[in-house]
Design an enzyme around this catalytic site. Sequence first.
Site, short mmCIF file in Angstrom:
data_model
loop_
_atom_site.label_atom_id
_atom_site.label_comp_id
_atom_site.label_asym_id
_atom_site.label_seq_id
_atom_site.Cartn_x
_atom_site.Cartn_y
_atom_site.Cartn_z
N LYS A 317 0.79 -1.07 0.16
CA LYS A 317 0.08 0.30 -0.05
C LYS A 317 0.86 1.19 -0.21
O LYS A 317 1.96 1.39 0.81
CB LYS A 317 -0.99 -0.07 1.23
CG LYS A 317 -2.14 1.15 1.14
CD LYS A 317 -3.00 0.84 2.39
CE LYS A 317 -4.04 1.80 2.35
NZ LYS A 317 -5.20 1.64 3.35
N GLU A 409 -19.95 -5.78 9.82
CA GLU A 409 -20.81 -4.84 10.78
C GLU A 409 -21.89 -5.93 11.20
O GLU A 409 -22.11 -5.57 12.56
CB GLU A 409 -21.47 -3.92 9.91
CG GLU A 409 -20.44 -2.87 9.31
CD GLU A 409 -19.53 -3.09 7.91
OE1 GLU A 409 -18.83 -2.45 7.49
OE2 GLU A 409 -19.87 -4.29 7.46
N ARG A 437 -25.70 -1.95 7.29
CA ARG A 437 -25.42 -3.31 7.13
C ARG A 437 -25.80 -4.36 8.39
O ARG A 437 -25.79 -5.60 8.21
CB ARG A 437 -23.87 -3.42 6.56
CG ARG A 437 -23.34 -2.53 5.57
CD ARG A 437 -21.86 -2.82 5.02
NE ARG A 437 -22.01 -3.17 3.55
CZ ARG A 437 -21.00 -3.85 3.21
NH1 ARG A 437 -20.03 -4.13 3.76
NH2 ARG A 437 -21.04 -4.12 1.66
#
Length: 680
Positions: A317, A409, A437
């Site tokens: 990243k 979630e 969610r």
Amino acid sequence: MQQSPHFPQSLSASAVDSAVPLSNLQQTYAVIPRERPQTPLLDRVDSPADLNTFSINELITLADELRLFLLYSAGQSGGHFGANLGVVELTIVLHHLLDTPQDQIVWDVGHQAYAHKVLTGRRDQLGTIRSKTGLTAFPERAESVYDTFGVGHSSTSISAGLGMSLALRYQGRAQTVACIIGDGAMTGGMAFEAMNDAVQQNADLMVILNDNDMSISCSIGGFSRHLAMLWESGYQVDISDTGEPMVCKRPDMKDFDRRKRHTEHREVPQLEDNLFKAIGFTYFGPFDGHNIPELLRVLSIAKQIKGPVLVHIYTTKGKGFAPAELDPVGYHAISSLPAEDSAPETEKPDTVAAEPLLKYSQVFGQFLCDKAADDNKLLAITPAMEEGSGMIEFARQFPERFFDVAIAEQHAVTLAGGMATQGVKPIVAIYSTFLQRGYDQLIHDIALQNLDVMFAIDRAGLVGEDGATHAGVFDFAFLRCVPNMLIAAPKDESECYHLLNTCYEYEGCTAVRYPRGVGTGATITQPAQIYNVGEAVVESVIGEENAPKKLVLLAFGTMVETAQQAAEIIAKSPLASSCQLHVVNMRWVKPLDTNLLETLVKQGVTHIATLEEHMIMGGAGSAVNEYLLNESVAFKNYRPAIFNIGIPDRFVAHGSQLEQLADCGLDVEGVVNQLQQLLS
């Protein structure tokens, strides 16, 4: 799957390896360029078809140019940063190999799609990204035919890609579907549900797992350890020229020592015994995701294999920008660079620097630490939003009471329910748009059992440049219809702190809803208070008592300050002599202060206006309407005019928060105009 028209099926590993010296694949930059860099190869790419004629050497040079261009663009506009730099080579290879837009590339989350936007005809628009009239921050079907599926939340790519694959198969269309999902997004249960079904359907689907040990924060948990173990085995499942898996020694690659933290004192499993193979996918990897020749070789063959295939690549990243490689969390997203000619503000000799405004997430973090110090029953849960939710210090001080469950979630909500059955007090810190969610779990696993769980709902209301996918403008509506729920909406930092305390001390299911960004500068008073549940506060009364018109502004949350400013402007307008204005901080969406509503109606108010940074339909204003029309005794005898001010029935496009508020008529000027029309 369809054979690529751009790359020979039989290209061997030795042929690719001899095409270019692998030691010179990428450059690393230390500074974001302010001037548009020279990118002669990139300037030739107006659509993915333009990549067809590029040689491997040119593709490698293109990767350097594209990475440098992304650095420049990020400096101009800000936005998601590290993940985009990490997938430059993968994006180039995919668009070189696949015949898009006929072939389908499905991105997960969308943090990593900027390079995709550049290669699909939006290069010259990238500097407008996240601005009101510019490109969206995420893939969006309305923006480009190359954006196959709109995304903003994680773990959706495999489900969407599987749907595409099955529909194509039903129609007899032989097109490739490639899903790119990060290791963080792969922790979402939806991804595993989709993989299970892909095997059940024997779908032709290529999943590319971009493993960078990160989502926004560092990836955690058993899945992350499993990927690290695959790396530490020292072997890989390579792909033969005919598409057969073959275990071999992995070529030595530099870096990636960070993964060893996951595997200390753990036995490394056999490479064949990996999770994806156990589910039923044909697995290949791990491969270096920054090695263009390697990616070309592997993906050109993998895309032709029938059935569900997973190609595991590892990337860095922030690749190519040294500060981002060293701090991938800090460089997940960046702001635009200040103008070169802007001089830093200097403090006047006779003034004292103002205290910086607190973010609401910082207020929550302060409350967590303060309360945990006094109450050992407090436990805190987050679905992979430790930094964003302001929980870093709490996690440091109370590591045994902090639970990051990864991007899950639904699990986070039910986990809290299970905790609550054992006499502790769990707090779920979650963004408003992500709580959507976990809605089924909130209803059935928390509220139905009336469990003692508090939800700290961040990023409520309009969220600016992240746009419609991240706007938290539905929570009043979907929460207030659930029995046993309490919903609080603070007007500023201090009230947020005390409402968090109030809801924590309440035994039952509660939610405190607060916005993204900084507050008004209100000082947090100590000690923590406990407010009366369902009690509003009259902030001000402006105008003469005997004025013929009496307007009551019922404001929720951060709209209290807007209501106050609007009332003061109207008080200075020609309407001032004929109107008295009451500004009420409602403080609670559920329960409403019905006693105050009854009193106001009995006092003969002529106009009632509700004000909220939420959808009008089903929102807090709707709750006021429902009470007055269905339950109010006073309203049956005397009916003032009622007007609801909020977000209209549409998704609000990206832009700054101020632009979004103005677009919805929720800035001070817009509210004044609407109130003047009401009164006149």
